[in-house]
Design a protein around this motif. Structure first.
Motif, PDB file in Angstrom:
ATOM      1  N   LYS A 143      24.836  81.386  77.170  1.00 47.25           N
ATOM      2  CA  LYS A 143      23.850  82.551  76.913  1.00 47.25           C
ATOM      3  C   LYS A 143      24.051  83.592  77.922  1.00 47.25           C
ATOM      4  CE  LYS A 143      19.333  83.749  75.274  1.00 47.25           C
ATOM      5  NZ  LYS A 143      17.853  83.205  74.907  1.00 47.25           N
ATOM      6  N   ASP A 144      23.697  83.070  79.365  1.00 47.05           N
ATOM      7  CA  ASP A 144      23.820  83.835  80.340  1.00 47.05           C
ATOM      8  C   ASP A 144      25.179  84.623  80.503  1.00 47.05           C
ATOM      9  OD1 ASP A 144      21.185  83.112  80.859  1.00 47.05           O
ATOM     10  OD2 ASP A 144      21.778  81.779  82.552  1.00 47.05           O
ATOM     11  N   THR A 145      26.120  83.951  80.521  1.00 51.29           N
ATOM     12  CA  THR A 145      27.547  84.496  80.467  1.00 51.29           C
ATOM     13  C   THR A 145      27.661  85.639  79.310  1.00 51.29           C
ATOM     14  OG1 THR A 145      28.111  82.460  81.296  1.00 51.29           O
ATOM     15  CG2 THR A 145      29.840  83.977  80.633  1.00 51.29           C
ATOM     16  N   ALA A 146      27.395  85.308  78.077  1.00 50.64           N
ATOM     17  CA  ALA A 146      27.281  86.162  77.258  1.00 50.64           C
ATOM     18  C   ALA A 146      26.674  87.687  77.430  1.00 50.64           C
ATOM     19  CB  ALA A 146      26.808  85.610  75.662  1.00 50.64           C
ATOM     20  N   THR A 147      25.689  87.572  78.132  1.00 55.46           N
ATOM     21  CA  THR A 147      24.888  88.804  78.336  1.00 55.46           C
ATOM     22  C   THR A 147      25.849  89.691  79.351  1.00 55.46           C
ATOM     23  OG1 THR A 147      23.774  88.057  80.386  1.00 55.46           O
ATOM     24  CG2 THR A 147      22.595  87.823  78.171  1.00 55.46           C
ATOM     25  N   LYS A 148      26.803  89.024  80.247  1.00 56.13           N
ATOM     26  CA  LYS A 148      27.684  89.754  81.117  1.00 56.13           C
ATOM     27  C   LYS A 148      28.978  90.009  80.223  1.00 56.13           C
ATOM     28  CE  LYS A 148      25.312  88.681  84.759  1.00 56.13           C
ATOM     29  NZ  LYS A 148      24.445  89.542  85.599  1.00 56.13           N
ATOM     30  N   VAL A 149      28.933  89.819  79.130  1.00 52.39           N
ATOM     31  CA  VAL A 149      30.082  90.131  78.362  1.00 52.39           C
ATOM     32  C   VAL A 149      31.536  89.643  78.934  1.00 52.39           C
ATOM     33  CG1 VAL A 149      31.394  91.940  77.008  1.00 52.39           C
ATOM     34  CG2 VAL A 149      29.011  92.541  77.491  1.00 52.39           C
ATOM     35  N   GLN A 150      31.400  88.397  79.291  1.00 53.58           N
ATOM     36  CA  GLN A 150      32.432  87.586  79.963  1.00 53.58           C
ATOM     37  C   GLN A 150      32.802  86.194  79.359  1.00 53.58           C
ATOM     38  OE1 GLN A 150      34.890  88.456  82.061  1.00 53.58           O
ATOM     39  NE2 GLN A 150      34.351  90.565  82.470  1.00 53.58           N
ATOM     40  N   LEU A 151      32.134  85.902  78.346  1.00 52.72           N
ATOM     41  CA  LEU A 151      32.185  84.758  77.649  1.00 52.72           C
ATOM     42  C   LEU A 151      33.632  84.269  77.297  1.00 52.72           C
ATOM     43  CD1 LEU A 151      30.399  82.290  76.968  1.00 52.72           C
ATOM     44  CD2 LEU A 151      30.230  83.031  74.626  1.00 52.72           C
ATOM     45  N   TRP A 152      34.333  83.184  77.874  1.00 52.60           N
ATOM     46  CA  TRP A 152      35.656  82.916  77.401  1.00 52.60           C
ATOM     47  C   TRP A 152      35.530  82.208  75.790  1.00 52.60           C
ATOM     48  CZ3 TRP A 152      37.427  79.833  82.562  1.00 52.60           C
ATOM     49  CH2 TRP A 152      37.664  80.912  83.688  1.00 52.60           C
ATOM     50  N   THR A 153      36.759  82.108  75.595  1.00 53.06           N
ATOM     51  CA  THR A 153      36.688  81.774  73.878  1.00 53.06           C
ATOM     52  C   THR A 153      36.765  80.406  74.037  1.00 53.06           C
ATOM     53  OG1 THR A 153      39.238  82.161  74.020  1.00 53.06           O
ATOM     54  CG2 THR A 153      38.170  83.833  73.295  1.00 53.06           C
ATOM     55  N   THR A 154      37.235  79.498  75.112  1.00 52.22           N
ATOM     56  CA  THR A 154      37.331  78.174  75.200  1.00 52.22           C
ATOM     57  C   THR A 154      35.984  77.483  75.151  1.00 52.22           C
ATOM     58  OG1 THR A 154      37.461  78.342  77.457  1.00 52.22           O
ATOM     59  CG2 THR A 154      39.610  78.260  76.345  1.00 52.22           C
ATOM     60  N   SER A 155      35.043  78.208  75.484  1.00 54.46           N
ATOM     61  CA  SER A 155      33.759  77.661  75.623  1.00 54.46           C
ATOM     62  C   SER A 155      33.239  77.050  74.365  1.00 54.46           C
ATOM     63  CB  SER A 155      32.491  78.449  76.234  1.00 54.46           C
ATOM     64  OG  SER A 155      33.079  78.810  77.517  1.00 54.46           O
ATOM     65  N   ASP A 156      33.253  77.931  73.067  1.00 53.77           N
ATOM     66  CA  ASP A 156      32.766  77.357  71.798  1.00 53.77           C
ATOM     67  C   ASP A 156      33.666  76.252  71.365  1.00 53.77           C
ATOM     68  OD1 ASP A 156      30.683  79.358  71.879  1.00 53.77           O
ATOM     69  OD2 ASP A 156      32.093  80.897  70.981  1.00 53.77           O
ATOM     70  N   GLN A 157      34.758  76.331  71.514  1.00 55.70           N
ATOM     71  CA  GLN A 157      35.778  75.464  71.045  1.00 55.70           C
ATOM     72  C   GLN A 157      35.512  74.013  71.741  1.00 55.70           C
ATOM     73  OE1 GLN A 157      39.919  77.126  72.094  1.00 55.70           O
ATOM     74  NE2 GLN A 157      39.531  78.279  70.456  1.00 55.70           N
ATOM     75  N   LEU A 158      35.397  74.175  73.137  1.00 57.33           N
ATOM     76  CA  LEU A 158      34.790  72.876  73.853  1.00 57.33           C
ATOM     77  C   LEU A 158      33.562  72.273  73.073  1.00 57.33           C
ATOM     78  CD1 LEU A 158      35.862  73.993  77.260  1.00 57.33           C
ATOM     79  CD2 LEU A 158      36.665  71.973  76.154  1.00 57.33           C
ATOM     80  N   LEU A 159      32.505  73.110  72.748  1.00 57.19           N
ATOM     81  CA  LEU A 159      31.168  72.669  72.522  1.00 57.19           C
ATOM     82  C   LEU A 159      31.196  72.102  70.971  1.00 57.19           C
ATOM     83  CD1 LEU A 159      28.561  75.390  73.751  1.00 57.19           C
ATOM     84  CD2 LEU A 159      29.163  72.976  74.569  1.00 57.19           C
ATOM     85  N   GLN A 160      32.197  72.622  70.113  1.00 56.70           N
ATOM     86  CA  GLN A 160      32.373  71.979  69.025  1.00 56.70           C
ATOM     87  C   GLN A 160      33.209  70.820  69.073  1.00 56.70           C
ATOM     88  OE1 GLN A 160      31.392  73.326  65.775  1.00 56.70           O
ATOM     89  NE2 GLN A 160      32.186  71.215  65.528  1.00 56.70           N
ATOM     90  N   SER A 161      34.051  70.673  70.029  1.00 58.16           N
ATOM     91  CA  SER A 161      34.652  69.340  70.150  1.00 58.16           C
ATOM     92  C   SER A 161      33.628  68.340  70.534  1.00 58.16           C
ATOM     93  CB  SER A 161      36.006  69.285  71.286  1.00 58.16           C
ATOM     94  OG  SER A 161      36.849  70.395  70.604  1.00 58.16           O
ATOM     95  N   ALA A 162      32.745  68.849  71.641  1.00 58.45           N
ATOM     96  CA  ALA A 162      31.659  67.707  72.275  1.00 58.45           C
ATOM     97  C   ALA A 162      30.995  67.353  70.958  1.00 58.45           C
ATOM     98  CB  ALA A 162      30.927  68.592  73.158  1.00 58.45           C
ATOM     99  N   ALA A 163      30.607  68.256  69.940  1.00 60.80           N
ATOM    100  CA  ALA A 163      29.762  68.019  69.043  1.00 60.80           C
ATOM    101  C   ALA A 163      30.365  66.967  67.934  1.00 60.80           C
ATOM    102  CB  ALA A 163      29.258  69.177  68.068  1.00 60.80           C
ATOM    103  N   ASP A 164      31.602  67.248  67.704  1.00 57.49           N
ATOM    104  CA  ASP A 164      32.369  66.113  66.904  1.00 57.49           C
ATOM    105  C   ASP A 164      32.464  64.783  67.768  1.00 57.49           C
ATOM    106  OD1 ASP A 164      32.898  68.237  65.121  1.00 57.49           O
ATOM    107  OD2 ASP A 164      34.879  68.493  65.919  1.00 57.49           O
ATOM    108  N   ALA A 165      32.562  64.679  68.951  1.00 60.47           N
ATOM    109  CA  ALA A 165      32.515  63.574  69.823  1.00 60.47           C
ATOM    110  C   ALA A 165      31.026  62.825  69.496  1.00 60.47           C
ATOM    111  CB  ALA A 165      32.901  63.580  71.151  1.00 60.47           C
TER     112      ALA A 165
END
Length: 106
Positions: A44-66
């Motif tokens: 969330k802090d990163t998103a406010t700086k407009v620098q969020l990497w696209t890999t972060s959401d993918q990793l969190l989705q994989s974590a949720a699946d695990a």
């Protein structure tokens, strides 16, 4: 040490810490949820700086699946990696801000 070299060293150190960390006991759902909360706050802090990497959401989705399949050790590792990506994105944003400020004619 040049800025690019410092960033490279930071990335290598953070990756080494993630690799070396091996829990003595199996993780549980509460530990996963705590790691997820930390990662989401950093994202969330990163998103406010407009620098969020696209890999972060993918990793969190994989974590949720695990986590859904009961593999909390993997889920925690994936959330920590997503948080690392967010921290590196924040470092990139700060570096770019400084470069931009130093490049503006005075």
């Amino acid at each position: 040490m040049r800025m690019k070299s410092k960033l490279t060293v930071l990335i290598l150190v953070l990756l080494a810490v993630l690799i070396v960390q091996s829990p003595a006991m199996a993780a549980d759902k509460a530990e996963y949820e705590a790691a997820l909360a930390d990662a989401q706050k950093t994202l969330k802090d990163t998103a406010t700086k407009v620098q969020l990497w696209t890999t972060s959401d993918q990793l969190l989705q994989s974590a949720a699946d695990a986590a859904a399949s009961g593999d909390y050790d993997l889920a925690i590792r994936l959330t920590e990696e997503a948080e690392l990506h967010a921290q590196l994105a924040l470092a990139t944003a700060e570096r770019e801000k400084k470069v931009w400020q130093n490049s503006v004619p005075k």
